[in-house]
Scaffold this motif. Structure first.
Motif, short mmCIF file in Angstrom:
data_model
loop_
_atom_site.label_atom_id
_atom_site.label_comp_id
_atom_site.label_asym_id
_atom_site.label_seq_id
_atom_site.Cartn_x
_atom_site.Cartn_y
_atom_site.Cartn_z
N THR A 72 9.61 -3.34 -3.53
CA THR A 72 9.37 -2.34 -4.70
C THR A 72 7.45 -1.52 -4.10
OG1 THR A 72 9.03 -1.52 -6.38
CG2 THR A 72 9.09 -3.77 -6.53
N THR A 123 0.44 -2.37 -2.53
CA THR A 123 1.11 -1.48 -3.11
C THR A 123 -0.35 -1.62 -3.71
OG1 THR A 123 1.35 -3.12 -4.91
CG2 THR A 123 3.45 -3.44 -3.51
N ALA A 133 7.46 0.87 -12.64
CA ALA A 133 5.75 0.44 -11.90
C ALA A 133 5.39 -0.51 -12.90
CB ALA A 133 5.30 1.61 -10.39
N VAL A 164 5.01 -4.04 -14.66
CA VAL A 164 3.78 -4.59 -13.51
C VAL A 164 2.28 -4.63 -14.49
CG1 VAL A 164 2.47 -5.05 -11.61
CG2 VAL A 164 4.70 -4.35 -11.47
N ASN A 173 6.80 -7.41 -0.38
CA ASN A 173 6.26 -6.59 -0.03
C ASN A 173 6.27 -5.76 1.32
OD1 ASN A 173 7.78 -3.72 -0.88
ND2 ASN A 173 5.25 -3.08 -0.73
N HIS A 183 6.98 5.04 -11.73
CA HIS A 183 6.73 5.06 -12.89
C HIS A 183 7.87 5.34 -13.43
CE1 HIS A 183 2.79 3.04 -13.08
NE2 HIS A 183 2.93 3.55 -11.93
N ILE A 235 3.56 -10.43 -5.39
CA ILE A 235 4.35 -9.61 -4.86
C ILE A 235 4.66 -9.49 -3.96
CG2 ILE A 235 3.77 -7.73 -4.58
CD1 ILE A 235 1.83 -6.81 -6.32
N LEU A 242 6.00 -0.15 -5.99
CA LEU A 242 5.58 0.07 -7.20
C LEU A 242 4.55 1.73 -7.46
CD1 LEU A 242 3.94 -3.44 -7.40
CD2 LEU A 242 6.57 -2.45 -8.94
N GLN A 243 4.97 2.40 -6.99
CA GLN A 243 4.98 4.02 -7.77
C GLN A 243 5.75 5.18 -8.20
OE1 GLN A 243 4.35 5.87 -3.13
NE2 GLN A 243 3.41 4.02 -2.57
N TYR A 272 -0.98 -1.72 -6.86
CA TYR A 272 -1.29 -3.44 -7.68
C TYR A 272 -1.57 -4.64 -6.84
CZ TYR A 272 1.21 -0.49 -11.48
OH TYR A 272 1.69 1.23 -12.68
N GLN A 326 15.68 -1.21 -10.14
CA GLN A 326 15.54 -0.46 -9.21
C GLN A 326 16.62 0.52 -8.81
OE1 GLN A 326 10.94 -0.06 -8.47
NE2 GLN A 326 10.57 1.51 -9.05
N ALA A 341 7.23 -9.07 -7.93
CA ALA A 341 7.78 -7.03 -7.98
C ALA A 341 8.74 -7.78 -6.52
CB ALA A 341 7.10 -6.33 -7.96
#
Length: 256
Positions: free
Chosen positions: A190, A219, A198, A201, A215, A195, A213, A192-193, A221, A96, A187
């Motif tokens: 990130t 998140t 995200a 995933v 982070n 799209h 993950i 993961l918000q 996820y 990203q 991941a």
């Protein structure tokens, strides 16, 4: 006849702003993120505001000129992924980020999918002509507050996906195909918000991939992950890479 050793499984890595903070590039949505410190800054990367307001464009060019991303260097997280690819593990990075640090760390262009484009190039919003960011910033330094396209006179913007713009369908399709084919999906850095990035995933897990993950913050996820790592990326990712290489039975480059 000896049986051929099975090839290591495909590893897909979705990276966000958190992997580049150790390179001096601030993230956006973290506790000290750009949007939390200055909500007005979001207008500078919102397509409708950028196209409608010359003052927004002037401020955006000043932001690009002063961006730490221009002089940033890859950090231990970027280098660890490049080492994993050099070791022979099939690896694709779906990023990203727009800073180009994965490529500068040694990953070939073909192994990096830039979901949100690149800040190292500019593009005309009318004729789509592209040139380098360095060239455009040279014009800003020479006194052009809002440099126009040299081909058609249209409005120039960075070759990134701004808020209000859609991702390139071909780029997203390639990312989805790789996600469906991978056995391990990381991941990294990130929230993961955002799209549709995200949503990769969901696709990975539904296709049977193991989700890890890495982070600092929770998140949406986390409940779907097989493993969650909250440690700093600069130390956690190299350690994770060493484990993946060991499981794949391949040696990492000396010093990794």
């Amino acid at each position: 006849m000896d049986e051929q050793q099975a090839a290591p499984p495909l590893v897909a890595v979705l990276t966000g702003a958190g992997i580049s903070t150790d390179s001096g590039i601030p993230d956006y949505r973290g506790p000290n993120g750009v949007w939390r410190r200055d909500p007005e800054a979001e207008k500078l990367v919102t397509y409708s505001s950028y196209m409608a307001d010359p003052e927004i464009r002037r401020r955006a060019w000043q932001l690009r000129r002063d961006s730490p991303a221009l002089h940033a260097e890859p950090n231990a997280g970027h280098r660890a992924l490049a080492d994993l690819a050099r070791a022979g593990v099939p690896l694709r990075v779906l990023t990203q980020n727009v800073d180009g640090l994965h490529q500068r760390s040694g990953l070939p262009d073909r192994k990096v999918i830039e979901l949100h484009g690149t800040a190292r190039a500019v593009q005309c919003t009318r004729c789509r002509a592209r040139s380098t960011m360095d060239e455009a910033l040279g014009r800003v330094a020479a006194g052009e507050a809002d440099p126009a396209c040299l081909t058609c006179g249209g409005i120039l913007k960075s070759a990134t996906v701004m808020f209000g713009e859609a991702l390139d369908p071909a780029v997203l399709a390639k990312a989805r195909a790789l996600t469906q084919a991978c056995e391990l999906f990381l991941a990294v850095g990130t929230t993961l918000q955002v799209h549709p990035a995200a949503g990769l995933v969901d696709l990975a897990v539904s296709c049977g991939a193991r989700l890890v993950i890495v982070n600092a913050e929770p998140t949406p996820y986390d409940s779907r992950a097989a493993e969650i790592v909250r440690e700093p990326i600069g130390t956690a990712l190299p350690r994770l890479v060493r484990r993946i290489a060991q499981q794949a039975g391949v040696p990492l480059p000396t010093g990794s």
